[in-house]
Design an enzyme around this catalytic site. Structure first.
Site, PDB file in Angstrom:
ATOM      1  N   ASP B 312       0.851  -1.174   0.000  1.00  0.00           N
ATOM      2  CA  ASP B 312       0.000   0.000   0.000  1.00  0.00           C
ATOM      3  C   ASP B 312       0.887   1.224   0.000  1.00  0.00           C
ATOM      4  O   ASP B 312       1.908   1.261   0.675  1.00  0.00           O
ATOM      5  CB  ASP B 312      -0.880  -0.001   1.249  1.00  0.00           C
ATOM      6  CG  ASP B 312      -2.060  -0.937   1.071  1.00  0.00           C
ATOM      7  OD1 ASP B 312      -2.545  -1.044  -0.070  1.00  0.00           O
ATOM      8  OD2 ASP B 312      -2.473  -1.564   2.059  1.00  0.00           O
ATOM      9  N   GLU B 353      -0.973  18.531   7.160  1.00  0.00           N
ATOM     10  CA  GLU B 353      -0.608  19.361   6.015  1.00  0.00           C
ATOM     11  C   GLU B 353      -0.278  20.772   6.495  1.00  0.00           C
ATOM     12  O   GLU B 353       0.707  21.370   6.073  1.00  0.00           O
ATOM     13  CB  GLU B 353      -1.753  19.433   4.990  1.00  0.00           C
ATOM     14  CG  GLU B 353      -1.949  18.168   4.182  1.00  0.00           C
ATOM     15  CD  GLU B 353      -2.842  17.154   4.873  1.00  0.00           C
ATOM     16  OE1 GLU B 353      -3.282  17.423   6.027  1.00  0.00           O
ATOM     17  OE2 GLU B 353      -3.086  16.088   4.293  1.00  0.00           O
ATOM     18  N   THR B 385     -16.884  23.892   1.434  1.00  0.00           N
ATOM     19  CA  THR B 385     -16.090  24.985   0.853  1.00  0.00           C
ATOM     20  C   THR B 385     -14.782  24.487   0.245  1.00  0.00           C
ATOM     21  O   THR B 385     -14.227  25.108  -0.636  1.00  0.00           O
ATOM     22  CB  THR B 385     -15.718  26.027   1.919  1.00  0.00           C
ATOM     23  OG1 THR B 385     -14.905  25.374   2.904  1.00  0.00           O
ATOM     24  CG2 THR B 385     -16.952  26.612   2.576  1.00  0.00           C
ATOM     25  N   MET B 387     -11.992  24.607   1.470  1.00  0.00           N
ATOM     26  CA  MET B 387     -10.943  25.587   1.747  1.00  0.00           C
ATOM     27  C   MET B 387     -10.779  25.692   3.253  1.00  0.00           C
ATOM     28  O   MET B 387     -11.676  25.353   4.016  1.00  0.00           O
ATOM     29  CB  MET B 387     -11.353  26.977   1.235  1.00  0.00           C
ATOM     30  CG  MET B 387     -11.424  27.107  -0.252  1.00  0.00           C
ATOM     31  SD  MET B 387     -11.651  28.834  -0.694  1.00  0.00           S
ATOM     32  CE  MET B 387     -13.188  29.241   0.104  1.00  0.00           C
ATOM     33  N   ASP B 531      -5.458  -4.373   6.275  1.00  0.00           N
ATOM     34  CA  ASP B 531      -6.062  -4.316   7.604  1.00  0.00           C
ATOM     35  C   ASP B 531      -7.583  -4.325   7.566  1.00  0.00           C
ATOM     36  O   ASP B 531      -8.221  -4.809   8.481  1.00  0.00           O
ATOM     37  CB  ASP B 531      -5.549  -3.104   8.382  1.00  0.00           C
ATOM     38  CG  ASP B 531      -5.679  -1.812   7.604  1.00  0.00           C
ATOM     39  OD1 ASP B 531      -6.282  -1.830   6.508  1.00  0.00           O
ATOM     40  OD2 ASP B 531      -5.177  -0.783   8.081  1.00  0.00           O
TER      41      ASP B 531
END
Lengths: 554, 695
Positions: B312, B353, B385, B387, B531
């Site tokens: 994966d 992020e 949105t 965003m 899994d």
């Protein structure tokens, strides 16, 4: 007498001739065993035999065909031998005794051609031609068929244990390979001075006033297939040492060429059939290495003449033909024991002690250097499977050969194969050297006597057929014992080989990767040669110590 | 690897041997020894020489007898030591199995199947051992989970350290891929309802105990095959030595049966015969030490044969999350403006992020003024949105998917033509084409129309060192295939960067299954890890299926291995352990057979030199006397077993390389080494043994 230059020269000529002929014949053999087309004459014979030439046989059917066909051969030869005096062309010879007829029948059907008798004084033309010569062709054909089936099985992928058609393989081998080549070879031999006639024995009066019967006969025709089919049964007792069978050094080289060409070519054909010439090349290389080593050792033993008596005589010429000399005798001896031929151009009993040891060891290798037609290839492939199993583990994968996994069932069959011949040789030899009837047949006592007895059972169990002349084997005891050795030594391994072929044909062919053990590289060639020598060495060294080794060292 | 089981106290091999001695003596029972025909032959030989040395005592006969028994004992000792290593671990697992009281929900099977508010139903207090598959129990904080099962209601943090060695608690919740709980683990918070999936004696812990103890060890296919070959070799040597008596008799010499037995034992492959089962047990143990449980030895062997690894992407090849790697500004925007906007909008953003953007700006664009971010209001990411951003008193910053940001920019009064096409599109497409995710940053100062500043390049970061491991795999002949849900463009870019051989993009469980089937039809063995419940069919289909311990019970049942660390990268380790297991077997077999040559040189002259003095030449080791020579060979044969116990437990050194290289190296070490070492060993032993009076 001794000079190395001609010795090297004849080997060079032989190797050159083989180098040209083997790839050509190999390609032809591969075509013979894979082509879907039948010749008209073949179709006719299939109709007579009432077989379907296109039926793809399961390995069991294939094996039953081999055994059934061979059983018929044994019965027919036994009958011919026993009833010889009631049949035409007997030359007035009586029927064979039952133990002798049994021995001869088994001997020729198993491609051994052990002869307990003198051919020229025991068997008439009918027995020679319609019995023995026929078996010279078909027994070789059976061996080649089994080898071809094994090679085909390795090339197949999930085919339910189907490995081809025995009758097609046999008929094609005889008609397309053995007959044409031996026809040409017979003519060449006649040109070189080998006799070929149907005359009654010629009576001559010798200078000393004695009377001799000189038996002629269809010698050249039998000589050709005798060598080509690695049979070895001579028309005369003296075999290829007899000037009517092998008159000149040139005919000698031709005969050696004939007995080596098919075994080597089968290895080449194998590579083509499995779709990877390099694999055939590697097998061929191992055969060549072992054969070369035997030639070298035997030539050294005979020419350097270690031993007291030969040393005094100035050369080991006892039992050798003056027209051949030591080197040509050594070359012939190592080639005839390396193939399962057993023809001789010198008496192996008279080889120097180490030389006799090499000849013995050559047979003990299981006739794989390069071995009998067919049996040499499948014998070497069985050793390759053992090698792959040991070495394959060392690269960290479940061992596989040519993409076929070697699991429990496969290794069990290989184990049985590997066990068969040593058990026959060692147990047979122990019986022969213990029983009073056995001892009675030996000419010598002590280590040399042991070599004689051991040589006989080794030769029989490995289907070689050459003899260490000192033994008188035409007794019911030896005839029976050696007959059993020949029979089991031929057909038990064949059944194991065919069963393994069945497993391989059924299993999946795995694609090679960088993680797969490469079986075409020089390292594998060395390894396989080593495994062959070590496994055989470990098995036979103790008895060899008591025979030729003690003899060489004392 | 994380920190695991209370680190096994490193004990010397000596103390391990002493500890294993009682078990080794019990294993001398011929019925147990018979599992290895090689060793059975040795034991029969030892029994025979015992009788012979009683009837006709001599120093050599007694010496040979003692050392033959020791040979058998060393074999059983190796097995006992290998088994002993798992015992301690088994004991700690057993503690998990103490009987507890379970609160079983009372209800008809229909009621229980209904996954409503089961915790509200009445419960019975029952002993945990009486629970059967299908029962439903309630477990609360502080309680031990009474058996294996799946959480069907609630969410709880669970301490699984006893099983996994991992001290941090894990979350287990109903539905999804984290629903499996293991009996014996402890609920730390909240309350869960668990449907039991295994009866007493069949739980996961039961199987673990059986595995680590080696009590349920079944011999693997390759081990059986090797045993067959060894048996055949033994049979040959029995015939060789048995008939040798008659050949010697013919030759006028009669070696004693003690000597013949000694010869036989030296020739049969005792080294590998004695160590074969220890190698197998130790191989499993090596996996256990890396926190992998193999449900069968067959799977461990298959791991060595694997041709294709399905990996994966997320978590195996790349770190779990995308990270910002670059800032791309538009014309007319300074890099500082873009960096500041990116930084400010991410300061309070706790997503991985967001954190990675802060890290990037701080590291690469030092000295950016980040004051003022604490005065703003964070606008979290929402699915509608698409965003996120920051609302400051003087300005508004937004970052998000290109289309979403463009939409927002238009809404502030910018004509569509200014954001579609042109420079921005080039940047966005460029990032996408390289496999990354473009994050567009825009800013609106006051009530002026918003303007786009640039693009943050988010990308999947390939784990360090993973490329080298894939290169190793390739030299070993193993193909790696990356499985990902990403689109083909992204997948290709990452595949190239990571150096995998192939990839499967936008993969569904069906695609995965089809890929496995296709490879298997081509004759290749496939390994994968997974899994989720939807991985279960593929895990079952794969030749080696490694389930993550955090996964569902369905996945764990389907796979043939479970990784307690839930580290998918471990698949590569598993392959190496499988190979190492086979190599160890092959190396010791080769060593064992190569040893025989020297033994012939020791024993054969000794046996026959009296009758045939010429054989003296073969005594190349110049051993002091025939008796000493024979005894030295027997002693060497026995001691070499002990000397190789550590190797058989540890496994031979494995360096990933091609088959040809491995063969060359191992052949040199174990083939040539096995040929030479006994010559030296026997000679040295002879120097000592010749001092014994009577030899």
């Amino acid at each position: 007498m001794s000079s190395f230059a001609p010795a090297l020269g004849q080997v060079a000529v032989l190797v050159l001739a083989l180098a040209i002929a083997v790839p050509l014949l190999g390609r032809y053999l591969a075509h013979v065993y894979t082509s879907p087309k039948h010749l008209a004459v073949e179709r006719a014979s299939y109709r007579v035999l009432r077989v379907d030439p296109d039926a793809d046989q399961h390995w069991r059917t294939y094996a039953m065909s081999v055994l059934g066909f061979s059983l018929m051969g044994v019965l027919l030869l036994f009958g011919l031998g026993r009833l010889q005096d009631h049949l035409p062309l007997s030359l007035g010879f009586p029927g064979l005794p039952s133990d002798g007829a049994w021995n001869t029948a088994v001997s020729f059907v198993t491609n051994t051609n052990w002869q307990w008798y003198s051919g020229e004084a025991t068997t008439g033309h009918l027995m020679q031609m319609s019995g023995l010569t026929v078996q010279n062709f078909v027994s070789a054909g059976v061996g080649m068929a089994v080898a071809a089936a094994f090679a085909r099985a390795l090339s197949r992928n999930r085919q339910e244990g189907r490995i081809g058609n025995f009758w097609t393989d046999l008929v094609r081998t005889v008609l397309r390979v053995l007959l044409p080549i031996s026809l040409v070879a017979a003519v060449v031999l006649v040109l070189l001075g080998v006799v070929q006639n149907f005359l009654e024995p010629v009576v001559v009066h010798t200078l000393t006033g004695g009377v001799q019967d000189i038996t002629g006969g269809p010698v050249a025709s039998q000589e050709a297939i005798k060598e080509l089919g690695t049979n070895g049964g001579g028309f005369y007792n003296a075999n290829s040492a007899h000037p009517f069978e092998n008159p000149t050094p040139v005919s000698d080289i031709v005969e050696i060429f004939l007995l080596l060409v098919i075994p080597f070519a089968m290895a080449w054909a194998f590579g083509i059939i499995v779709g990877d010439r390099r694999q055939g090349g590697a097998i061929l290389a191992v055969m060549a290495v072992l054969w070369g080593a035997a030639v070298g050792l035997l030539t050294w033993a005979e020419m350097a003449a270690p031993g007291t008596a030969p040393g005094l005589a100035g050369g080991a010429m006892e039992g050798k033909e003056v027209r051949f000399g030591e080197a040509a005798s050594a070359l012939f001896a190592s080639s005839t024991t390396g193939t399962s031929t057993g023809a001789v151009n010198a008496m192996h009993d008279s080889l120097t002690a180490p030389g006799g040891g090499v000849a013995l060891f050559n047979m003990m290798l299981g006739e794989v250097a390069p071995g009998g037609v067919g049996s040499g290839l499948y014998g070497m492939l069985m050793l390759a499977v053992v090698t792959v199993f040991l070495a394959g583990l060392m690269v960290g994968r479940t061992p596989e050969y040519l993409g076929k996994k070697i699991g429990q069932r496969e290794i069990s069959l290989v184990a049985f194969y590997v066990l068969t011949t040593p058990v026959l040789v060692l147990v047979g030899g122990a019986i022969g050297l213990t029983a009073a009837d056995g001892l009675a047949g030996l000419l010598n006592s002590g280590p040399h006597g042991l070599s004689e007895g051991l040589y006989a059972v080794t030769s029989a169990s490995n289907n070689n057929g050459s003899a260490f002349a000192g033994i008188t084997s035409g007794t019911p005891f030896w005839n029976t014992l050696l007959g059993l050795c020949m029979l089991f030594g031929r057909f038990l391994p064949m059944v194991f080989v065919l069963a393994l072929a069945g497993l391989f044909a059924r299993s999946q062919k795995l694609p090679p990767s960088a993680g797969t053990l490469p079986t075409h590289r020089p390292l594998f060639v060395v390894l396989l040669s080593g495994v062959a020598v070590v496994v055989v060495g470990l098995t036979y060294v103790p008895v060899l110590v008591l025979g030729p080794i003690v003899e060489s060292l004392s | 690897m994380n920190v695991h089981h209370p680190a096994p106290v490193r004990r010397s091999l000596g103390s391990q041997l002493v500890e294993a001695l009682p078990a080794a003596l019990r294993k001398l029972d011929p019925r147990e020894v018979a599992a290895s025909p090689v060793m059975l032959v040795v034991e029969i030989g030892a029994a025979a020489t015992t009788v012979m040395s009683v009837l006709d005592p001599s120093t050599m006969a007694v010496g040979v007898t003692i050392w033959l028994w020791l040979t058998v004992l060393f074999g059983t000792l190796a097995e006992a030591v290998a088994e002993g290593r798992g015992k301690a671990q088994a004991a700690s697992l057993r503690a998990l199995q103490q009987e507890t009281t379970a609160r079983r929900v009372r209800g008809s099977s229909d009621q229980l199947r209904y996954t409503g508010n089961l915790a509200a139903l009445q419960v019975d207090q029952v002993p945990s051992t009486s629970l059967r598959a299908g029962d439903v129990v309630v477990v609360e904080a502080g309680e031990r989970i009474p058996g294996d099962g799946d959480v069907i209601e609630g969410v709880a943090s669970v301490d699984e350290s006893a099983v996994t060695g991992e001290s941090a608690p894990v979350i287990r919740e109903s539905g999804g891929d984290r629903s499996a709980v293991t009996g014996g683990t402890v609920v730390l918070s909240d309350r869960i309802v668990v449907r039991i999936t295994s009866g007493p004696g069949q739980s996961f812990v039961d199987r673990m105990i059986a595995l680590v103890e080696g009590s349920e060890r079944q011999r693997t296919p390759n081990e059986i095959a090797l045993n067959i070959l060894l048996t055949a070799l033994t049979a040959i040597f029995v015939v060789v030595v048995g008939t040798l008596y008659y050949y010697a008799d013919y030759s006028g010499t009669n070696p004693s049966w003690v000597v013949l037995t000694a010869l036989l034992v030296c020739l049969v492959p005792t080294t590998i015969g004695a160590l074969l089962s220890a190698i197998g047990i130790a191989g499993m143990d090596r996996l256990v030490r890396r926190n992998v449980l193999a449900m069968s030895g067959r799977a461990v062997e298959a791991a060595g044969d694997v041709d294709v690894l399905l990996l994966d992407k997320t978590g195996t090849i790349t770190y779990g999350n995308r990270q910002a790697t670059e800032l791309l500004r538009l014309d007319g925007v300074t890099l500082e403006e873009l960096a500041r906007a990116a930084l400010l909008s991410s300061m309070a953003d706790e997503t991985p992020e967001g954190r990675s953007i802060v890290t990037l700006v701080r590291a690469r664009y030092g000295g950016i003024d980040d004051s003022g971010s604490d005065r703003g209001a964070l606008v979290p990411f929402s699915a509608t949105t698409r965003m996120s951003g920051l609302d400051l008193p003087d300005r508004v910053i937004r970052k998000g998917a290109a289309s979403a940001v463009a939409h927002w920019v238009h809404s502030t009064g910018v004509p569509a033509a200014e954001t579609s096409g042109g420079e921005l599109t080039v940047l966005v497409d460029g990032v996408s084409a390289s496999g990354g995710t473009p994050l567009v940053v825009a800013e609106q100062v006051g009530s002026r129309p918003a303007r786009v500043l640039g693009v943050i390049h988010l990308k999947d970061v390939v784990k360090e060192g993973i490329r080298e491991r894939f290169d190793e795999m390739r030299t070993m002949g193993i193909r790696t295939v990356m499985i990902t849900g990403d689109n083909a463009i992204t997948a290709r870019a990452i595949a190239e960067e990571a150096g995998v051989d192939d990839f499967l993009a936008e993969a569904t469980p069906e695609d995965k299954m089809a890929l496995i089937r296709r490879e298997q039809t081509g004759g290749r063995l496939v390994a994968m890890c997974g899994d989720g419940t939807n991985d279960a069919p593929a895990l079952a289909q794969a030749d080696v299926g490694v389930a993550m311990n955090t996964g569902t019970m369905a996945a764990k049942e389907a796979g043939n291995m479970v990784d307690l660390d839930s580290d998918p990268t471990k698949l590569i380790d598993i392959v190496e352990i499988g190979k190492q297991l086979l190599i160890t077997r092959g190396a010791l077999t080769t060593f064992s057979i190569a040893n025989d040559i020297a033994k012939y040189f020791a024993i054969l002259p000794a046996m026959f030199v009296v009758a045939f003095p010429g054989l003296d030449v073969l005594d190349i080791m110049q051993l002091s006397s025939p008796e000493s020579a024979i005894l030295s060979a027997v002693v060497f044969n026995a001691l070499v077993i002990v000397a190789l116990i550590p190797l058989s437990l540890r496994g031979v050194r494995y360096q990933p390389s091609s088959a040809a290289d491995l063969l060359r190296r191992n052949l040199l070490v174990y083939g040539v080494g096995g040929l030479i070492s006994p010559f030296m060993g026997i000679k040295l032993l002879d120097l000592v043994i010749s001092l014994i009076p009577g030899l």
